[in-house]
Design an enzyme around this catalytic site. Structure first.
Site, PDB file in Angstrom:
ATOM      1  N   THR A 177       0.818  -1.218   0.000  1.00  0.00           N
ATOM      2  CA  THR A 177       0.000   0.000   0.000  1.00  0.00           C
ATOM      3  C   THR A 177       0.847   1.261   0.000  1.00  0.00           C
ATOM      4  O   THR A 177       1.985   1.256   0.471  1.00  0.00           O
ATOM      5  CB  THR A 177      -0.976   0.009   1.201  1.00  0.00           C
ATOM      6  OG1 THR A 177      -1.779   1.184   1.125  1.00  0.00           O
ATOM      7  CG2 THR A 177      -0.254  -0.008   2.531  1.00  0.00           C
ATOM      8  N   ARG A 178       0.269   2.342  -0.573  1.00  0.00           N
ATOM      9  CA  ARG A 178       0.912   3.661  -0.531  1.00  0.00           C
ATOM     10  C   ARG A 178      -0.040   4.666   0.094  1.00  0.00           C
ATOM     11  O   ARG A 178       0.160   5.867   0.001  1.00  0.00           O
ATOM     12  CB  ARG A 178       1.334   4.120  -1.933  1.00  0.00           C
ATOM     13  CG  ARG A 178       0.310   3.886  -3.033  1.00  0.00           C
ATOM     14  CD  ARG A 178       0.685   4.558  -4.325  1.00  0.00           C
ATOM     15  NE  ARG A 178       0.034   5.849  -4.411  1.00  0.00           N
ATOM     16  CZ  ARG A 178      -1.132   6.075  -5.008  1.00  0.00           C
ATOM     17  NH1 ARG A 178      -1.787   5.090  -5.594  1.00  0.00           N
ATOM     18  NH2 ARG A 178      -1.650   7.279  -5.020  1.00  0.00           N
ATOM     19  N   HIS A 206      -7.659   2.305   5.841  1.00  0.00           N
ATOM     20  CA  HIS A 206      -8.993   2.583   6.385  1.00  0.00           C
ATOM     21  C   HIS A 206      -9.700   1.246   6.597  1.00  0.00           C
ATOM     22  O   HIS A 206      -9.128   0.182   6.372  1.00  0.00           O
ATOM     23  CB  HIS A 206      -9.757   3.501   5.433  1.00  0.00           C
ATOM     24  CG  HIS A 206      -9.038   4.798   5.170  1.00  0.00           C
ATOM     25  ND1 HIS A 206      -8.757   5.699   6.178  1.00  0.00           N
ATOM     26  CD2 HIS A 206      -8.499   5.318   4.033  1.00  0.00           C
ATOM     27  CE1 HIS A 206      -8.093   6.726   5.663  1.00  0.00           C
ATOM     28  NE2 HIS A 206      -7.916   6.516   4.371  1.00  0.00           N
ATOM     29  N   HIS A 239      -9.696  -1.411   3.839  1.00  0.00           N
ATOM     30  CA  HIS A 239      -8.433  -2.135   3.672  1.00  0.00           C
ATOM     31  C   HIS A 239      -8.298  -3.216   4.743  1.00  0.00           C
ATOM     32  O   HIS A 239      -7.797  -4.304   4.486  1.00  0.00           O
ATOM     33  CB  HIS A 239      -7.241  -1.184   3.788  1.00  0.00           C
ATOM     34  CG  HIS A 239      -7.285  -0.055   2.818  1.00  0.00           C
ATOM     35  ND1 HIS A 239      -7.515   1.244   3.205  1.00  0.00           N
ATOM     36  CD2 HIS A 239      -7.152  -0.040   1.469  1.00  0.00           C
ATOM     37  CE1 HIS A 239      -7.506   2.016   2.138  1.00  0.00           C
ATOM     38  NE2 HIS A 239      -7.297   1.268   1.078  1.00  0.00           N
ATOM     39  N   ARG A 277      -8.148  -3.668  -7.064  1.00  0.00           N
ATOM     40  CA  ARG A 277      -8.621  -2.968  -8.253  1.00  0.00           C
ATOM     41  C   ARG A 277      -7.612  -1.866  -8.601  1.00  0.00           C
ATOM     42  O   ARG A 277      -7.126  -1.182  -7.706  1.00  0.00           O
ATOM     43  CB  ARG A 277      -9.974  -2.346  -7.889  1.00  0.00           C
ATOM     44  CG  ARG A 277     -10.682  -1.671  -9.000  1.00  0.00           C
ATOM     45  CD  ARG A 277     -12.011  -1.140  -8.480  1.00  0.00           C
ATOM     46  NE  ARG A 277     -12.597  -0.256  -9.458  1.00  0.00           N
ATOM     47  CZ  ARG A 277     -12.293   1.020  -9.568  1.00  0.00           C
ATOM     48  NH1 ARG A 277     -11.422   1.565  -8.752  1.00  0.00           N
ATOM     49  NH2 ARG A 277     -12.860   1.761 -10.496  1.00  0.00           N
TER      50      ARG A 277
END
Ligand code: PPS
Length: 570
Positions: free
Chosen positions: A194-195, A199, A202, A288
């Site tokens: 992740t970058r 939340h 996730h 996605r």
């Protein structure tokens, strides 16, 4: 459990004693001062995260990677890891020579034996690796406007890893993570790349992925370089730490990866998979629009939302890491839970909620509510600390236009009006003033103008970062340089580009400083609009026609735009 998952992976480092000696010998070598991106790449080359690469790519490997996603010997590798240098530097080196690779403080991190020096076809690289030669893509922009024109390749010998003073305990090399998994007997590990801050969606996604693959969970955020404008990694890591205790400690861990992302969508997903495999991971979540760069210059997505999953699926057996695909997660209010958007059978009878990244940024910028179903209070608190409402943040107003267009006059008026409003310190970086105090040695060649504008951009970004208002008023004739300044500033606050669109005829008619006359007579060379280009901004926040308008009216238009962007209070 596969033994190779736990076995140490080859690194490129010398032993400690040998590295000490090599450092002294390397001091005499010609040295290359690495860019931030090259330092990230070098770290991951040296620690084995980019295994099987043994250095920066040579020409045959580069061409093969660009054209076929494979090294010249056929092994899968989707991303060209290249050492770009300037033409001037390339003139100083030759094949077979060893060079020292230094960090930005001059510390020698590695040496490299040069096997290849060549001029790449950047347009081709952009087409093949990023899918289009379109500078709306951040890495295509980097390729054309930041990277040097010459590539140098060869094997790297590591002397020391770049030093990180932040979050040291959270950073692990592939071998450190492999050793940890071995110690904990974690034979199946699913990684989440992740970058962004995490939340609730996730969290749900990662829980589901771990459950479905019956694996332990590695949260593996990127802290090297991400997409310009992303939340800075300091804030993100504080956010991750705040939610880590919402995961079961016995089954989940987090580690930071100093990767420089390229936002290359499908190719990037495969690259991410290989990197995770090198860290001892067995499963990898691809969601996605994985590593998506945003919209192209026609306003369309660069890649299809599931292209990355398709490419990963095609190669996963060869990669030896299994994909855990994930669809877009949304919140179903009636059931008070997150569900994959395309699996909601009763969608006409339930309320589906979602807050996009853009909407989240808007709510933060305007100090609006961020509901509990969307995120964790601890995360929202951290984000609000870093991104206070726009009316409390620093920002930059960047005037651009021809000489004599009225930039300085309007900028002065705006400065006074903003000082009258109060609340934030205001600094005016006027073209002439900057040239006197910051850039007195520079002329008006393209190279010098770019240096001048980047200096202004740097100062403006520092002012913005520290909560002030920077007003810049240079000619800034080049689109790419204005964009570079925008990227510098937007890491910290708003960038408001104002094109003072006074026509050349009008500027020449006014000719306040008598410069146009001299330029026409050839007595001033490279004069913007006469004998040097001015690239008209295409996406300025405001375009001001000054003809037949007084200064106050123009300044009012700027103030209204600032108010409309939420930058000054109502
Ligand atoms: S740039 O291109 O953004 O770096 O230019 P800038 O720093 O704004 O400097 C522009 C002022 O320098 C004077 N001047 C020239 N302008 C353009 N081209 C040439 N060759 C040149 N030589 C001197 C000119 O007074 C500009 O001031 P402004 O305020 O724009 O009229």
């Amino acid at each position: 459990m596969s033994p190779s998952q736990f076995a140490p992976i080859p690194e490129l480092f010398l032993s400690w004693e040998n590295a000490e000696n090599a450092k002294f010998e390397a001091a005499d070598l010609i040295s290359h001062d690495m860019t931030q991106r090259q330092i990230c790449d070098l770290e991951l080359l040296m620690n084995g995260a980019f295994n099987p690469l043994s250095g920066f790519l040579g020409e045959a490997d580069y061409t093969s990677v660009v054209e076929t996603m494979r090294l010249a010997d056929g092994r899968l590798w989707p991303m060209p890891i290249t050492l770009d240098v300037s033409k001037e530097f390339a003139k100083k080196i030759e094949l077979g020579q060893k060079i020292a690779l230094r960090d930005q403080e001059g510390v020698i991190l590695a040496t490299m034996k040069i096997t290849d020096i060549w001029t790449p076809d950047k347009a081709r690289e952009a087409e093949m690796v990023f899918g289009a030669d379109d500078i709306a893509h951040p890495s295509v922009n980097y390729l054309h406007n930041t990277a040097g024109t010459i590539y140098v390749g060869g094997p790297v010998t590591g002397l020391q890893s770049p030093v990180h003073y932040d979050f040291r305990a959270r950073r692990d090399t592939p071998n450190e993570l492999r050793a940890f998994f071995r110690k904990m007997s974690w034979s199946k590990v699913v990684a989440f790349q992740t970058r962004n801050p995490l939340h609730r969606a996730h969290q749900e996604l990662t829980f589901r992925a771990a459950r479905e693959s019956q694996a332990n969970l590695l949260i593996h955020p990127v802290v090297g370089m991400t997409k310009p404008g992303d939340v800075d990694h300091f804030t993100r890591v504080r956010c991750y730490e705040a939610v880590l205790d919402k995961y079961p400690a016995a089954t989940t861990t987090m580690s930071l990866l100093n990767l420089a992302m390229r936002m290359a969508g499908p190719r990037e997903a495969v690259w991410h998979g290989l990197i995770r495999k090198n860290h001892g991971v067995t499963h990898f979540i691809v969601g996605r629009d994985h590593a998506g760069p945003g919209k192209n210059s026609k306003g369309e997505d660069f890649y299809g939302p599931y292209d990355a999953q398709d490419l990963f699926r095609e190669h996963q057996d060869e990669m030896g890491i299994e994909m855990v695909p994930f669809k877009h997660m949304v919140y179903v209010q009636e059931r008070a839970q997150y569900e994959p958007n395309d699996e909601i059978a009763d969608r006409n009878n339930v309320t589906i909620l979602n807050i996009s990244g853009t909407e989240l940024r808007r709510r933060l910028a305007e100090g609006l509510d961020i509901p509990d179903w969307f995120s964790f209070p601890e995360v929202v608190k951290e984000l609000r600390r870093t991104r206070p409402p726009r009316s409390n943040q620093g920002f930059t107003v960047f005037f651009t236009g021809l000489s004599g267009s009225g930039k300085s006059t309007i900028a002065n008026a705006i400065m006074v009006k903003l000082m009258e409003l109060g609340g934030r310190p205001v600094t005016l970086l006027d073209g002439d003033v900057v040239r006197k105090h910051l850039s007195s040695e520079l002329g008006f060649s393209k190279e010098h103008r770019d240096i001048n504008i980047k200096r202004i951009g740097y100062v403006a970004s520092e002012i913005t970062k520290n909560g002030g208002i920077a007003i810049c008023a240079p000619i800034a004739p080049y689109t790419a340089t204005r964009r570079a300044v925008r990227e510098m500033v937007e890491s910290y606050g708003a960038f408001v580009e104002v094109h003072i669109a006074t026509s050349l005829e009008e500027c020449e008619r006014r000719d306040r400083k008598g410069l146009y006359k001299l330029a026409r007579e050839g007595k001033i060379k490279e004069f913007t609009g006469i004998s040097d280009p001015y690239e008209i901004p295409v996406a300025a926040e405001l375009v001001l026609q000054t003809e037949a308008k007084d200064v106050d009216t123009c300044a009012q238009s700027v103030l209204l735009r600032l108010e409309n962007m939420g930058l000054i209070g109502r």
